[in-house]
Design a protein around this motif. Structure first.
Motif, PDB file in Angstrom:
ATOM      1  N   GLN A 100       0.802  -1.225   0.000  1.00  0.00           N
ATOM      2  CA  GLN A 100       0.000   0.000   0.000  1.00  0.00           C
ATOM      3  C   GLN A 100       0.836   1.276   0.000  1.00  0.00           C
ATOM      4  O   GLN A 100       0.507   2.229  -0.690  1.00  0.00           O
ATOM      5  N   ASP A 101       1.906   1.306   0.786  1.00  0.00           N
ATOM      6  CA  ASP A 101       2.608   2.572   1.005  1.00  0.00           C
ATOM      7  C   ASP A 101       3.907   2.624   0.214  1.00  0.00           C
ATOM      8  O   ASP A 101       4.866   1.936   0.547  1.00  0.00           O
ATOM      9  N   PRO A 102       3.973   3.453  -0.836  1.00  0.00           N
ATOM     10  CA  PRO A 102       5.162   3.431  -1.689  1.00  0.00           C
ATOM     11  C   PRO A 102       6.430   3.961  -1.035  1.00  0.00           C
ATOM     12  O   PRO A 102       7.515   3.524  -1.343  1.00  0.00           O
ATOM     13  N   GLY A 138       4.441   8.505   6.496  1.00  0.00           N
ATOM     14  CA  GLY A 138       5.633   9.337   6.587  1.00  0.00           C
ATOM     15  C   GLY A 138       5.450  10.624   7.366  1.00  0.00           C
ATOM     16  O   GLY A 138       6.425  11.247   7.776  1.00  0.00           O
ATOM     17  N   SER A 139       4.193  11.058   7.576  1.00  0.00           N
ATOM     18  CA  SER A 139       3.993  12.374   8.191  1.00  0.00           C
ATOM     19  C   SER A 139       3.840  12.332   9.716  1.00  0.00           C
ATOM     20  O   SER A 139       3.726  13.364  10.345  1.00  0.00           O
ATOM     21  N   TYR A 168       0.833   4.388  19.520  1.00  0.00           N
ATOM     22  CA  TYR A 168       1.859   4.905  18.613  1.00  0.00           C
ATOM     23  C   TYR A 168       1.397   4.681  17.165  1.00  0.00           C
ATOM     24  O   TYR A 168       0.587   3.783  16.904  1.00  0.00           O
ATOM     25  N   PRO A 169       1.948   5.478  16.216  1.00  0.00           N
ATOM     26  CA  PRO A 169       1.494   5.360  14.825  1.00  0.00           C
ATOM     27  C   PRO A 169       1.510   3.935  14.263  1.00  0.00           C
ATOM     28  O   PRO A 169       0.599   3.564  13.521  1.00  0.00           O
ATOM     29  N   GLY A 173      -5.750   4.452   7.523  1.00  0.00           N
ATOM     30  CA  GLY A 173      -6.851   5.409   7.652  1.00  0.00           C
ATOM     31  C   GLY A 173      -6.880   6.097   8.998  1.00  0.00           C
ATOM     32  O   GLY A 173      -7.143   7.300   9.099  1.00  0.00           O
ATOM     33  N   GLN A 174      -6.576   5.322  10.058  1.00  0.00           N
ATOM     34  CA  GLN A 174      -6.540   5.909  11.405  1.00  0.00           C
ATOM     35  C   GLN A 174      -5.405   6.924  11.517  1.00  0.00           C
ATOM     36  O   GLN A 174      -5.559   7.981  12.134  1.00  0.00           O
ATOM     37  N   ARG A 175      -4.254   6.612  10.920  1.00  0.00           N
ATOM     38  CA  ARG A 175      -3.123   7.550  10.952  1.00  0.00           C
ATOM     39  C   ARG A 175      -3.483   8.866  10.258  1.00  0.00           C
ATOM     40  O   ARG A 175      -3.104   9.937  10.710  1.00  0.00           O
TER      41      ARG A 175
END
Length: 572
Positions: A104-106, A395-396, A443-444, A450-452
């Protein structure tokens, strides 16, 4: 399911699979006894909101469950072999060559210090797919297939030189490198603009037909699921609540949860696109009655240009004009959407508006103040008035910070309130984005994508800004949460007079949220007008392509006719 599929052996057969995670508070059951069958060449989509267990179920097939995740019951049969019984070494034989993955996350799945081509080549070498002398040519072919033009040059670049969509295309090339029999695509196109999404999904569909590759889509986009998958599986709280042929389920959903998903899907529910049109008419009515809030200029962008030094095809330096003479005006309390394909320059414009990038030429004014003149304390204060929600929720957020600290950080930096007042504000913000207050202590890495993103939105709202720049802010969210966040943003805009600059490739979301649309292509503005005007009568072929590529937009549902925009072209 076709007659051919019923007569052949399943490629994948999950029987009574339960998956649990061990946490400090005990054992948490994430998947609660699911059955799933996929036949060779079949495409199946698992849909459900964040936290429903869909990605966990998919990762268990590869033996890649995160942290303490473990299959506690059931069988996962791949070509008759129970994968849950295999050692790590035996599982490696299946990964890549038999079961491919597009994660999912590039950004967190590409190595930042390796060139893109090297990373694609690595997957070819690991699976002994082509002889060493042919690796470079095959890398270029794969990148081209995945929709990256000028593949030979792109192969020599690094992940940070790619836009979010380009990185996702590189991951798709890696996932398909070894021509696996089953491809697990976990939100494969969430970072892609709709035209490239269509090209990629057409390609995946072609593979399914030509090579007999089965595809398991994990997605929150019901439009994509309806258009691309033969079979639909709906998951809710770790269980499968409905399963069957895609169009049948979408036209006649039986379970209340499925009904909610279909209603919330922006690309499917024609009634919501029509109601958005009605809402647009209502806002026009307010302006006509003298609603002064939408005539006050907040941001004015004049002749904005941005050039970057890049390497040419022979490694020589040359200039890339990412933004080319862009101008627009954003009014108070309004939402402007900047839309276009990946690499069109829309995020670069956003970063210059936020003063995170310096323009090569041109000006940005905030309420008449030239942002390029701000320094020190004045610039610090301006940060409070303009906040951003970035595209990538992984990443944010700082992985070392608790959720409380992530949201509280801007309040502490700007010395807002006492510690107790900040705690109260964080709790209030969690309520606003529909997260439990208990999330403060987490923690993240303990949250879904979606929650993040909801936490990132809460943090952006912490300082009560006047302008919010939303860079693909809802692309990582499932449709129910996406719908909730869009309504929340709309309510906040109404209550607080917020002004939004919405950077997105999701035209269905734009239809619901934007007052004005600026269409960008290769750094230039090619069309600019009200949302109603652009959707009903797009002037440019490029804009028509963007609208026509929205997945599922033209699917007729049981509740009524599909909304087909007047683009001057025939429905696909």
């Amino acid at each position: 399911m076709t007659d051919a599929q019923t007569s052949e052996k399943p490629l994948l057969d999950m029987k009574g699979v339960k998956i649990a995670f061990t946490s400090s508070t005990g054992v948490v059951e994430a998947v609660r006894g699911i059955d799933l069958t996929i036949y060779p060449g079949q495409s199946v989509a698992i849909v459900g909101e964040s936290g429903s267990g869909k990605s966990t179920a998919a990762m268990s097939i590869l033996g890649l469950l995160p942290g303490t995740g473990k299959v506690t019951e059931g069988e996962i049969l791949f070509d008759g072999e129970d994968l849950t019984k295999l050692s790590e070494k035996e599982m490696r034989h299946y990964r890549g060559s038999d079961i491919g993955l597009v994660p999912q996350d590039p950004m967190s799945n590409l190595n930042p210090v390796w060139r893109i081509g090297t990373q694609v080549a690595e997957s070819l070498k690991a699976n002994n797919v082509v002889p060493g002398s042919e690796v470079d040519n095959r890398v270029n072919e794969l990148l081209g297939e995945a929709g990256l033009p000028d593949a030979a040059r792109r192969a020599r670049q690094y992940p940070h030189e790619f836009s979010g969509g380009m990185r996702q295309r590189a991951l798709i090339a890696i996932g398909l490198a070894a021509r696996p029999r089953l491809l697990i695509a976990d939100e494969p196109t969430s970072a892609l603009d709709v035209t490239v999404q269509k090209r990629i999904l057409d390609h995946l569909g072609g593979l399914t037909r030509e090579l007999g590759t089965a595809v398991l889509f994990i997605t929150h986009d019901l439009g994509l699921a309806a258009e691309r998958a033969d079979h639909l599986v709906v998951m809710h709280r770790g269980r499968i609540v409905e399963s069957g042929p895609s169009l049948e389920i979408l036209r006649n959903p039986q379970h209340p949860y499925t009904k909610r998903l279909v209603t919330a899907a922006p690309s499917l529910a024609s009634s919501r696109i029509q109601s958005a049109k009605a809402a647009g008419a209502k806002s026009q009515e307010l302006i006509a009655k003298g609603d002064q809030s939408s005539t006050e200029e907040v941001i004015r962008v004049e002749n904005l240009t941005k050039e970057f030094d890049v390497r040419g095809s022979r490694g020589d330096k040359k200039l890339l004009r990412a933004v080319d003479d862009v101008s627009f005006t954003l009014k108070k309390g309004r939402t402007m959407a900047l839309v276009g394909e990946s690499g069109s320059g829309k995020s670069t414009v956003a970063n210059m508006v936020l003063n995170l990038l310096d323009p090569t030429s041109g000006f940005i004014y905030y309420k008449g103040t030239d942002l390029s003149t701000l320094k020190g304390r004045d610039l610090f204060d301006m940060r409070r008035k303009m906040q951003v929600v970035f595209q990538n929720p992984y990443g944010s957020l700082d992985p070392m910070y608790s959720i409380f600290r992530c949201i509280e950080e801007p309040l502490a930096l700007h010395k807002v309130g006492s510690r107790k007042e900040r705690e109260e504000r964080v709790a209030e913000l969690l309520d606003i984005v529909s997260m439990p207050r208990s999330a403060m202590r987490r923690y993240p890495n303990e949250l879904s994508g979606g929650q993040r993103q909801r936490i990132a939105i809460a943090r952006a709202l912490a300082l009560k800004p006047e302008v919010l720049v939303l860079d693909e802010a809802v692309s990582a969210l499932d449709v129910l949460v996406q719908n909730q966040i869009i309504q929340l943003l709309s309510q906040l805009q109404e209550d607080l007079g917020l002004t939004y600059l919405f950077i997105t490739h999701d035209l269905a979301v734009v239809r619901q949220t934007a007052d004005e649309i600026v269409v960008m292509q290769q750094g230039k503005v090619v069309e600019h007008g009200s949302a109603d005007q652009v959707f009903a009568h797009p002037a440019e072929a490029y804009t028509r392509d963007l609208i026509d590529s929205v997945p599922g937009l033209n699917i007729e549902l049981g509740t009524g006719e599909a909304f087909v925009p007047d683009t001057g072209t025939q429905p696909r």
